[in-house]
Design a protein around this motif. Structure first.
Motif, short mmCIF file in Angstrom:
data_model
loop_
_atom_site.label_atom_id
_atom_site.label_comp_id
_atom_site.label_asym_id
_atom_site.label_seq_id
_atom_site.Cartn_x
_atom_site.Cartn_y
_atom_site.Cartn_z
N LYS A 1 2.12 -3.38 37.21
CA LYS A 1 3.28 -3.41 38.07
C LYS A 1 3.79 -4.84 38.24
N ARG B 1 11.20 7.39 32.17
CA ARG B 1 10.12 6.41 32.13
C ARG B 1 10.60 5.24 32.97
N TYR C 1 10.52 1.65 34.13
CA TYR C 1 10.13 0.26 33.95
C TYR C 1 11.45 -0.51 33.94
N SER D 1 -2.81 2.64 31.76
CA SER D 1 -1.63 2.62 32.62
C SER D 1 -0.70 3.80 32.33
N GLN D 2 -0.64 4.25 31.07
CA GLN D 2 0.23 5.38 30.75
C GLN D 2 -0.31 6.69 31.34
N ALA E 1 0.80 6.55 34.80
CA ALA E 1 2.22 6.81 34.94
C ALA E 1 2.53 8.31 34.84
N LEU F 1 5.68 8.56 37.10
CA LEU F 1 6.48 7.41 36.68
C LEU F 1 6.88 7.51 35.21
N ARG F 2 6.22 8.37 34.48
CA ARG F 2 6.57 8.63 33.09
C ARG F 2 6.76 10.13 32.93
#
Length: 242
Positions: free
Chosen positions: A9, A82, A84, A173-174, A177, A182-183
């Motif tokens: 983050k 996604r 970011y 991290s994926q 997410a 977040l993804r």
């Protein structure tokens, strides 16, 4: 929130600066004005020359990934599926056609893979990760990674990415997410479903095993020997701007 990697983050605030970071002399010589390589400088500033991966473990390799997969991810970033922010800002005014050009260009890049880093995880943890990758966990409805990403884990056309050659931190991290929303992919979002069936220990084991494997096959497979165990909306080519 499970699986959140706070360093990931923090990098959000730094990525915008990386987009304007000076390139190495060797790389800048290849970025002739007006060429696709030159226009991709904003991408390679973070993802490495030719998209070979950034040096910090958070910007993944995009070189050689299937063009449909890359295109879908660009559309997802642009639409906020996604999340970011630097990627969203970079892509928000780009057309579908230009995103397709970007995807095709990176899919045709094949820089060498670096040697994998040795994992510090215990052997038993790595073996657990290997079993999940190669065999899955039928009792929990977790399919083997190879059943979708190919036996060599090098991806499958038209839109399944390779899993090897990715760093531990990015893989972890994926999963976070997907778990936290977040993804997202278009429904049915199979990876989000799978991620929520895994424990933090599972994620660490899978990421540790995958990131420590050498890359033997580079090109994605043409097809899978059997149908995917789950229906995945991400395999549909995103055809229009959300």
């Amino acid at each position: 929130m499970p699986f959140v990697n706070y360093k990931y983050k923090i990098l959000g605030g730094l990525a915008a600066m990386a987009l304007s970071a000076p390139l190495s002399a060797q790389q800048s010589e290849k970025l002739e004005p007006g060429t696709m390589a030159g226009r991709m400088a904003a991408c390679t500033a973070c993802h490495g020359e030719q998209g070979r991966a950034g040096p910090d473990g958070y910007y993944p390799r995009i070189a050689g990934k299937p063009a449909d997969y890359l295109y879908n991810q660009l559309v997802y970033f642009r639409a906020g599926q996604r999340q970011y922010r630097p990627m969203q800002h970079l892509l928000e005014n780009m057309s579908d056609e230009y995103l397709k050009q970007i995807a095709v260009w990176f899919s045709e890049q094949h820089p060498p893979y670096p040697d994998p880093k040795s994992s510090r995880l215990p052997a038993a943890t790595l073996e657990h990760g290997r079993r999940l990758v190669m065999e899955g966990d039928r009792a929990r409805g977790v399919p083997a990674c190879v059943s979708c990403h190919g036996q060599a884990l090098s991806g499958v056309l038209p839109a399944v990415p390779a899993l090897l050659g990715l760093p531990h931190d990015y893989l972890s991290s994926q999963f976070g997410a997907w778990t936290n929303g977040l993804r997202k992919a278009i429904a049915p979002d199979c990876m989000a479903d799978i991620a929520r069936r895994l424990t933090p220990e599972d994620v660490s084991a899978v990421a540790g095993w995958l990131s420590s494997q050498p890359v033997r096959e580079v090109a994605p497979a043409a097809s899978l020997p059997e149908p995917m165990p789950m229906e995945c909306g991400s395999q549909v080519h995103v055809g229009s701007r959300p």
